[in-house]
Design a protein around this motif. Structure first.
Motif, mmCIF file in Angstrom:
data_model
loop_
_atom_site.group_PDB
_atom_site.id
_atom_site.type_symbol
_atom_site.label_atom_id
_atom_site.label_comp_id
_atom_site.label_asym_id
_atom_site.label_seq_id
_atom_site.Cartn_x
_atom_site.Cartn_y
_atom_site.Cartn_z
ATOM 1 N N ASP A 934 53.649 39.202 31.504
ATOM 2 C CA ASP A 934 52.981 40.313 31.829
ATOM 3 C C ASP A 934 52.368 40.856 30.677
ATOM 4 N N HIS A 935 52.436 40.546 29.551
ATOM 5 C CA HIS A 935 51.682 41.002 28.406
ATOM 6 C C HIS A 935 50.172 40.919 28.539
ATOM 7 N N PRO A 936 49.486 41.987 28.448
ATOM 8 C CA PRO A 936 48.121 41.933 28.537
ATOM 9 C C PRO A 936 47.356 41.445 27.472
ATOM 10 N N LEU A 937 46.702 40.255 27.549
ATOM 11 C CA LEU A 937 46.036 39.846 26.214
ATOM 12 C C LEU A 937 44.471 40.334 26.433
ATOM 13 N N PHE A 938 43.633 40.516 27.323
ATOM 14 C CA PHE A 938 42.332 40.775 27.473
ATOM 15 C C PHE A 938 41.816 41.891 28.191
ATOM 16 N N LEU A 939 41.204 42.881 27.804
ATOM 17 C CA LEU A 939 40.638 43.875 28.576
ATOM 18 C C LEU A 939 38.992 43.860 28.286
ATOM 19 N N LEU A 940 38.621 43.823 29.674
ATOM 20 C CA LEU A 940 36.924 43.754 29.630
ATOM 21 C C LEU A 940 36.520 44.988 29.906
ATOM 22 N N LEU A 941 35.451 45.647 29.272
ATOM 23 C CA LEU A 941 34.770 46.806 29.655
ATOM 24 C C LEU A 941 33.631 46.787 30.239
ATOM 25 N N ASN A 942 33.019 47.719 30.985
ATOM 26 C CA ASN A 942 31.700 47.808 31.209
ATOM 27 C C ASN A 942 30.763 48.887 30.596
ATOM 28 N N ALA A 943 29.661 49.165 30.764
ATOM 29 C CA ALA A 943 28.790 49.979 30.243
ATOM 30 C C ALA A 943 29.602 51.466 30.368
ATOM 31 N N LYS A 944 30.083 51.609 31.390
ATOM 32 C CA LYS A 944 30.550 53.141 31.484
ATOM 33 C C LYS A 944 31.984 53.314 30.749
ATOM 34 N N GLY A 945 32.491 51.993 30.093
ATOM 35 C CA GLY A 945 33.706 52.289 29.397
ATOM 36 C C GLY A 945 34.955 52.163 30.348
ATOM 37 N N THR A 946 34.755 51.653 31.483
ATOM 38 C CA THR A 946 35.951 51.352 32.264
ATOM 39 C C THR A 946 36.357 49.760 32.248
ATOM 40 N N THR A 947 37.482 49.691 32.498
ATOM 41 C CA THR A 947 38.275 48.218 32.460
ATOM 42 C C THR A 947 37.673 47.629 33.712
ATOM 43 N N VAL A 948 36.823 46.610 33.810
ATOM 44 C CA VAL A 948 36.497 45.770 34.853
ATOM 45 C C VAL A 948 37.411 44.422 34.879
ATOM 46 N N CYS A 949 38.049 44.298 34.171
ATOM 47 C CA CYS A 949 38.811 42.836 34.301
ATOM 48 C C CYS A 949 39.805 42.881 33.187
ATOM 49 N N THR A 950 41.137 42.496 33.357
ATOM 50 C CA THR A 950 42.214 42.427 32.489
ATOM 51 C C THR A 950 42.668 40.798 32.706
ATOM 52 N N ALA A 951 43.402 40.269 31.671
ATOM 53 C CA ALA A 951 44.190 39.121 31.728
ATOM 54 C C ALA A 951 45.566 39.301 31.082
ATOM 55 N N THR A 952 46.684 39.018 31.711
ATOM 56 C CA THR A 952 47.848 38.978 31.044
ATOM 57 C C THR A 952 47.943 37.462 30.829
ATOM 58 N N SER A 1151 43.005 42.138 22.743
ATOM 59 C CA SER A 1151 41.643 42.279 22.576
ATOM 60 C C SER A 1151 41.055 43.093 23.711
ATOM 61 N N ILE A 1152 40.465 44.347 23.089
ATOM 62 C CA ILE A 1152 39.678 44.970 24.039
ATOM 63 C C ILE A 1152 38.079 44.420 24.007
ATOM 64 N N LEU A 1153 37.631 43.930 24.879
ATOM 65 C CA LEU A 1153 36.347 43.143 24.876
ATOM 66 C C LEU A 1153 35.118 43.993 25.304
ATOM 67 N N ILE A 1154 34.141 44.016 24.370
ATOM 68 C CA ILE A 1154 32.901 44.823 24.770
ATOM 69 C C ILE A 1154 31.799 44.220 24.643
ATOM 70 N N PRO A 1155 30.912 43.729 25.563
ATOM 71 C CA PRO A 1155 29.664 42.931 25.571
ATOM 72 C C PRO A 1155 28.837 43.792 24.941
ATOM 73 N N PRO A 1156 28.018 43.072 23.945
ATOM 74 C CA PRO A 1156 27.239 43.855 23.051
ATOM 75 C C PRO A 1156 26.025 44.462 23.953
ATOM 76 N N MET A 1157 25.596 43.707 25.084
ATOM 77 C CA MET A 1157 24.364 44.151 25.556
ATOM 78 C C MET A 1157 24.738 45.182 26.347
ATOM 79 N N GLU A 1158 26.079 45.643 26.794
ATOM 80 C CA GLU A 1158 26.445 47.055 27.274
ATOM 81 C C GLU A 1158 25.959 48.166 26.655
#
Length: 1506
Positions: A934-952, A1151-1158
């Motif tokens: 259950d250890h979270p490895l990835f957090l993906l953020l959208n343009a508003k800064g909210t988490t849209v997807c995670t992966a343990t 890793s908190i992932l921020i797509p540059p185009m956002e």
């Protein structure tokens, strides 16, 4: 001399309309009209007649310079003649004879302009005049000029894949270039012609023309070049041994006749006024005219006296209180009177003299920012002026603010305005008398003068000088009481003031003042006044003679027989002789006597220098001097014999003034007396001259107190002389000749040219269709250790491009032939846009300032740096025969260390990590899914800064399994097949990557195509799919639809895609087993990327390299499972991909992932995430950093208000494969230090295709260091450290610290031998995570061996295998201590070897030239340079308005010449966003070059420098 006939006008009623017609026909300028000269120019041009011209004409976008209809209808003030030296006047249309000679000279140029335009592209809407027969001898414009011979064939390096160091298959992929070219047109077919010039392109036809033009030899011999050595010193060009030298004896000062003692001369000028005002009150003194030229008011001597008295009394007694008067005797007062009101001016002037205050006459300011207005303000300030006198009408006309106050003129002191109309003056009491003492040395008035640089100085004239000057003029002109004189000049200064206001009163003359405004509507008015008043003397300039000739048909019955003197006050102008001749030949039949024409020479400092006395009827007229122009340029008087084309005919300006003495001194250096056959500055000594520049003691001494010296340097006599600012000589019979002004002197390569002469030559080239004759400016600018000549003219709105270009090229030829000097820049500006002087001439210094600031806005420009710049350093010759071994021995002997460095040794690092026992990343992921599901490895953020997807760990493992099974089921793939992953940045991409590894397939991550620009982005995708021989594409449903859409079909062949599988809805199916590679050397993934040079390369990454890389990064950044890092990078290749997809699985951090185009929709996203999660380590790209710097630069307060705080950040790392952009990282650190960002946080990485991570700052180890290196040495591949602020220095920053297990060495790319640390060389790398080779279609082994497994040619006993990065850099040992305890070696990256430009034998990095160019003008948004056949091409993006496009051409040319010693061949101005930039924020210069050559840029302007 033939009489120029005016244009035969159709019968039209009013005289003025005829005049206008003739004038706007652009008739030639009389002041410069010399048939001798015109013939010379025609002859010079005829020399070129035989040669076909093939100058490349500039390409211009149609929309750019369309003038609005209003502009087109209002021609500029064509009568813009002025009292100003710089301005010119017009003249009647040419006589038929002249037309004849022009026709044949015209033909050669017409022939050359008939070429057809070969391109049908949208931007070629104008015809471009290429020569048809490029095979024939393409003649150069500059006939007898030589350029160093290009015996070498044009450099075509960039057209074929000549470099053996690259796989051909990748260099020229079968489907064409990655960007901007359709499938099937491969690069070589586009480029192939005999000499590497694309056939299809218009641009390159022009470049070919330019090259052919430049192959012509240049004039100066090679010995004038300076040697660009390591410690470079510019050599002064050696004088030509054949140049003419003065041979006469030293001149002796020439005396004028003694000043006669006349018993009734008054003791002071004011006394004369008092005498006539009280005894001859009814006599007329001054008559003013109305706008139609009719007398409107005559001021009598009585009125002048009584009104001046009232004014003097008012000034002294009525402006303040009795105890605190506003004015005291000796104070300075400004006189602001319009040019059509001489009466009010005269009253004010004498009122001031009677009150003993000092008048300073100036022009009436028209706008808040008049040309030169600020300098007038400086004069007023330095004279301490607080009061301005003016008329009520004039005051009402001054510009006002909204609440009715007079505006504060730019640079002016605060003034109190006093109206001097009679009704406002107080009558003086009976007992009040002005104090009239005998004239002494106290100041009487101050006359303003504008210097060459534009500064305004006040020449102070004492009362005794004013009186003596009037006496000398009275004697020289033989004035007698009651004579009538007509004055057409400005009465506020110079001869207009001296004759019409001062000497007038001395001799009780009657002056008729004809204002400039009347001359414009009725140019004959002065001739009519002479006729009507039987005037004895007229004061005119050449332009007045000329205007009268143009209009003389309207008035048959005028008589000039009363004139005993026609004083031509700009007789000092060398071209006045022809005006005088033409006027005489026309008006001799109207009674004008030949001996009445009296040219004179004047200057503000020395006042009247010489004047021709009225002659005796029937006596022979004075002779002319016909001088050699070439002799003049060396300052020597030679009677012209050899070539009548380059002759200057000058007339004398009479003898020295009575009571004066004259000498000629050298114009520069100490005031040494000239020889008798030498041209120098005229100096005058007499009581009648200026005494000083008010308030400027230093300049005064050099001008007003000159003691001439002999050749030994000892003073000749003790009488001080005043420098007049005029150049000339004393001829036979003590006649004075003037050949030019110091202000108009252009000294180019040690030869002197006169701006007026060059103007005249330009005007003798027929220009009726092209430019306004009176609106032309010539000046010089200092570029690269010499003066360069610039010619600026106003272009008519109706002139066509061809006409203008033709005129420009002919002017260049004419000046080249006649003056033997090259023009650096010729610019045409739209009508009415050059800054004007008050009387309509051109304000030269302001024009020059606009040119240098880039605010001139030309509509046509032609630069000729290749012709003019003859003092470039010699090209560097590479020294042959020094082998690598001897270089190394040399280094050792010199005690220099070999340049190498390494990261920490992996073997010594204790690392009790469980991960280490797993060889493969797939095993690590499975282990984590079991150990910490259950250890979270990835957090993906959208343009508003909210988490849209995670992966343990477990979720990622499960998703990877499903993708693997779908690959087996749907794709029927086998282990080792390549799979293209086409996903937006996110967790799906990561899952698909591990799914491929689980299935034993080789993933290839590819940036998805952009739906809005499919044609640009889809071909790249298509190409990678083909080159990688992918068996299948994994993607999302949306992208799958896009790949098969109609729009996609238009860009590529959609039928040939491999199997496309979407992974949006995955079946829940267990994978039977996870594939395990047999050895760690097996391929893990392919990394494809397009380099900045436009090459698509794929490198193979083995499982061992992946583990090694992840381990090195983990150690360097101290990553472990409790850490969080934020990543704002593109995840498709290089280190960005590794950080996004691999590191978290290996190290277990989140890793908190921020797509540059956002960030485009929310600039705050990255920084606010870092702040919110209290991130210690964050990674970004240059594009992200630039977005934040530019977008948030002025919103730091807003960031504070949002509570964003960056004090948590320990490292902020920019991932890059280029030289660190120090200025960007510095400004980022500076901007955000207010919200807590540490100045030490920002650093950069360095990676390349062969090894994606060589350096990375990490957490321990010293901070990145910076050094300043000498740019000139760098071009020689040498590294020389200099102090901060040294000229030509470049700031470089270390690219992070070398990773553990990595070794680098600096190598000579040619000899492959190691280099010492003072050399620039290629960076070679050895490390466990180097890629195992290029993935190519044909598996080209030899190439791979060269790039990935290379040995040094000697000096390495261990025979280490190195990989070549393709980047140039150097290693420097610093004073800092590394983690190992030893001194730290810093690696500095300078730039990619592929991108360097080899020019003149030196190595240039494009970014250095681009940095210089970007600094030159605020409107340059971005800039890129490349070479094409030895020509340097500079492309600039213009973010201002399109009128500024042509301003950039000279600025760009100047800065590259000054800072890099290179001549720019082509300047291309384009819209913002045209220069292609890849996702890493790097410029794609080769794409740009291909688009330019294929004519796909739609440029605003393309300038081809000659």
């Amino acid at each position: 001399m033939p009489v120029p006939s005016a244009t035969p006008a159709s019968a039209s009623s009013s005289s003025s309309s005829k005049f206008h017609r003739a004038r706007s026909g652009g008739a030639r300028d009389e002041r410069y009209r010399s048939d001798i000269h015109t013939e010379a120019v025609q002859a010079a041009l005829a020399k070129h007649k035989e040669q076909k011209m093939a100058l490349p004409m500039p390409t211009k976008r149609r929309s750019t310079f369309v003038q609005s209809p209003a502009d087109a209808c209002t021609p500029p003030d064509t009568s813009s003649a002025s009292e100003d030296e710089g301005s010119l006047r017009r003249q009647a249309a040419l006589s038929a004879a002249l037309h004849q000679s022009l026709q044949n000279a015209e033909s050669w140029i017409n022939r050359s302009i008939q070429g057809s335009s070969t391109s049908s592209s949208a931007s070629s809407t104008l015809s471009h005049g290429e020569g048809k027969g490029t095979s024939g001898s393409l003649a150069d414009v500059f006939a007898n000029t030589r350029i160093e011979n290009f015996s070498v064939p044009p450099d075509v390096t960039a057209t074929t894949s000549s470099s053996s160091a690259r796989p051909a298959a990748i260099d020229l992929p079968p489907s064409g270039i990655v960007k901007g070219m359709h499938k099937g047109s491969n690069r070589s077919s586009l480029m192939d012609t005999a000499d590497g010039v694309p056939v299809s392109s218009r641009v390159s036809t022009k470049i070919q023309q330019l090259l052919n033009t430049l192959k012509r030899p240049k004039r100066p011999p090679l010995k004038e070049f300076f040697v660009d050595d390591f410690e470079e010193i510019v050599e002064v060009p050696q004088p030509d041994p054949n140049q003419p030298k003065p041979e006469g004896r030293q001149m002796t000062p020439v005396k004028g006749e003694p000043l006669g003692v006349v018993c009734n001369w008054p003791p002071a000028l004011e006394a004369a006024l008092q005498r006539w005002g009280t005894t001859q009150a009814k006599c007329p003194c001054l008559t003013a005219l109305d706008v139609t030229g009719k007398p409107v008011y005559t001021l009598t001597y009585g009125k002048l006296w009584s009104r001046s008295l009232k004014l003097a009394y008012t000034l002294l007694n009525k402006l303040g209180t009795k105890n605190e008067p506003v004015l005291k005797p000796g104070d300075r007062v400004a006189l602001v009177y319009p040019n059509n009101d001489p009466v009010m001016f005269m009253v004010a002037f004498y009122g001031c003299l009677l009150a003993e205050v000092i008048p300073v006459p100036i022009e009436v300011p028209l706008t808040r920012k008049d040309a030169g207005g600020q300098q007038i303000g400086f004069l007023l300030g330095s004279c301490g002026i607080a009061l301005a006198l003016t008329t009520e009408v004039c005051l009402k006309g001054l510009p006002k603010t909204q609440n009715g106050e007079i505006v504060q003129f730019k640079g002016w002191p605060r003034l109190k305005w006093v109206v001097t109309d009679s009704k406002y003056l107080s009558k003086s009491p009976k007992d009040w008398q002005p104090n009239i003492s005998a004239a002494g040395t106290e100041p009487a008035y101050i006359e303003y003068k504008t210097s060459k640089e534009g500064s305004v100085m006040g020449v102070t004239v004492s009362r005794i000088a004013m009186l003596s000057h009037c006496q000398a003029l009275s004697q020289a002109c033989n004035y007698s009481e009651g004579e009538t004189i007509v004055n057409v000049l400005d009465f506020k200064k110079d001869a207009g003031l001296w004759h019409g206001i001062l000497t007038n009163v001395m001799n009780k003359l009657h002056t008729i003042s004809v204002p400039y405004s009347v001359m414009k509507t009725c140019p004959l008015s002065w001739v009519q006044r002479v006729h009507a008043h039987k005037a004895k003397v007229a004061l005119v300039k050449c332009r007045d003679l000329h205007w009268a000739m143009m209009a003389h048909r309207d008035q048959r019955d005028v008589s000039l027989s009363s004139l005993r003197m026609l004083i031509v006050t700009d007789g000092a102008n060398p071209w006045s002789v022809s005006s005088c001749d033409a006027f005489l030949s026309l008006f001799q039949s109207h009674g004008l006597k030949p001996e009445a024409i009296c040219p004179c020479a004047t200057s503000p400092e020395a006042m009247t220098i010489a004047i021709r006395r009225p002659g005796v009827p029937g006596a022979p007229l004075p002779g002319r001097a016909i001088l050699s122009m070439n002799g003049l340029s060396f300052g020597v008087i030679r009677v012209n014999t050899e070539d009548k084309n380059s002759a200057l005919t000058v007339q004398d300006v009479g003898h020295v003034m009575p009571g004066g003495m004259m000498c000629i001194v050298k114009p520069d250096g100490p005031p040494q007396l000239c020889k008798t056959d030498e041209i120098g500055e005229i100096c005058v000594s007499s009581r009648a001259g200026g005494m000083m520049y008010y308030g400027l003691a230093g300049v005064t001494k050099n001008t007003f107190e000159v003691i001439p010296v002999n050749s030994a340097g000892s003073p000749v006599g003790d009488v001080p002389f005043v420098r007049s600012g005029l150049l000339g000589f004393v001829g036979p019979g003590s006649l004075v000749f003037v050949v030019g002004k110091m202000d108009g002197l252009l000294t180019v390569s040690g030869r002197r040219h006169n701006a007026d002469d060059i103007v005249a030559t330009g005007l003798a080239v027929e220009s009726i269709k092209t430019v306004y004759r009176g609106r032309i400016a010539v000046f010089s600018v200092s570029v690269f250790y010499d003066e360069r000549i610039v010619v600026v003219a106003e272009q008519r709105p109706d002139a066509s491009e061809e006409d203008s270009f033709q005129w420009m090229s002919r002017v260049l030829q004419a000046i080249d032939s006649i003056h033997q000097v090259g023009v650096y820049c010729l610019a045409l500006v739209p009508a009415n846009t050059l800054p004007k002087t008050p009387l309509g001439g051109i304000h030269i210094s302001q024009t020059k300032q606009h040119f240098l600031e880039g605010s001139l806005h030309p509509c046509n420009i032609l630069m000729c740096p290749h012709t003019c710049v003859t003092n470039l350093p010699k090209p560097r010759q590479k020294q042959p025969g020094v082998g690598p071994a001897s270089v190394m021995v040399g280094n050792l002997v010199a005690g220099k260390r070999i340049a190498q460095a390494s990261g920490r040794d992996l073997g010594q690092i204790e690392d009790n990590d469980l991960v280490k026992k797993h060889q493969f990343l797939t095993e690590v992921l499975q282990w984590r899914a079991q150990a910490t599901p259950d250890h979270p490895l990835f957090l993906l953020l959208n343009a508003k800064g909210t988490t849209v997807c995670t992966a343990t760990c477990l979720q990622l493992h499960k998703k990877a399994e499903r993708i693997a099974s779908i690959l087996y089921d749907k794709g029927h793939l086998n282990a080792g097949d390549n799979v293209v992953l086409l996903y937006p940045p996110g967790i799906e991409l990561i899952a698909a990557f591990y799914g491929c590894l689980y299935a034993g397939c080789i993933p290839v991550t590819v940036r998805p195509p952009h739906a809005q620009s499919l044609t640009a982005t889809l071909p790249t995708v298509r190409m990678i799919v083909e080159v990688s021989k992918a068996a299948c594409i994994l993607t999302t449903q949306t992208l799958m639809r896009l790949l098969k859409s109609k729009e996609a079909a238009a860009a590529v062949d959609v039928k040939t895609w491999p199997t496309i599988i979407d992974t949006d809805d995955l079946p829940r199916k267990r994978l039977s087993q996870v594939y395990k590679p047999p050895t760690p050397e097996m391929l893990a993934y392919l990394d494809f990327s397009v380099s900045t040079t436009g090459m698509l390369t794929g490198v193979k990454m083995s499982h061992a390299a992946v583990s090694g890389l992840c381990r090195a990064i983990k150690l360097q950044c101290e990553l472990y499972s409790s850490r969080q890092i934020a990543i704002c990078l593109d995840p498709y290749c290089g280190l960005g991909f590794v950080l996004w997809c691999l590191c978290s699985v290996y190290s277990g951090h989140q890793s908190i992932l921020i797509p540059p185009m956002e960030l485009e929709s929310n600039l705050f996203l990255w920084l606010s995430t870092v702040s919110q999660y209290k991130i210690r380590d964050t990674f970004c790209s240059y594009s992200v950093m630039e977005l934040c710097t530019k977008g948030l630069g002025n919103q730091v307060e807003m960031l504070k208000a949002r509570g964003i705080n960056l004090s948590c950040v320990r490292t902020c790392v920019v991932v890059a494969e280029e030289r660190p952009r120090v200025s960007l990282t510095h400004s980022f650190s500076k901007l955000f230090k207010d919200i807590g960002l540490s100045s030490r946080a920002v650093s950069t990485t360095f990676g390349s295709r062969v090894n994606v991570a060589i350096c990375l700052q990490g957490t321990s180890g010293p901070d990145p260091t910076t050094v300043y290196v000498d740019l000139k040495s760098l071009r020689h591949d040498r590294v020389r450290l200099v102090e901060r602020g040294a000229p030509q220095s470049l700031l470089l920053s270390e690219s992070g610290k070398i990773l553990p297990g990595v070794k680098v060495v600096i190598v000579n790319p040619e000899t492959k031998g190691p280099l010492g640390d003072s050399h620039l060389g290629e960076i070679w790398v050895n490390s466990p995570h180097t890629a195992s080779g290029y993935y190519t279609i044909y598996d080209n082994e030899t190439l791979q061996a060269d790039h990935f497994n290379t040995r040094l040619s000697f000096g390495d006993a261990a025979q280490t295998l190195w990989a070549r990065t393709g980047y140039l850099g150097f290693v420097r040992r610093t004073e800092l201590t590394a983690a190992s305890g030893e001194r730290h070696d810093a690696l500095y990256v300078v730039g990619a070897l592929d991108e360097t430009l080899e020019l003149r034998g030196l190595r240039y990095h494009p970014i250095d030239i681009e940095t210089s160019v970007s600094r030159t003008h605020r409107s340059i948004a971005e800039c890129a340079v490349f070479t094409w056949t030895n020509l340097l091409v500079v492309v600039v993006e213009l973010c201002g308005c399109e009128q500024e496009a042509l301003d950039l051409v000279p600025l760009v040319t100047n800065v590259v010449l000054e800072e890099h010693y290179l001549i720019v061949g082509v300047v291309v101005v384009v819209d913002p966003g045209v220069i292609p930039i890849n996702s890493r924020g790097e410029k794609q210069r080769m794409h740009l070059r291909d688009s330019f050559l294929a004519d796909q840029l739609d440029p605003i302007y393309v300038a081809y420098n000659m």
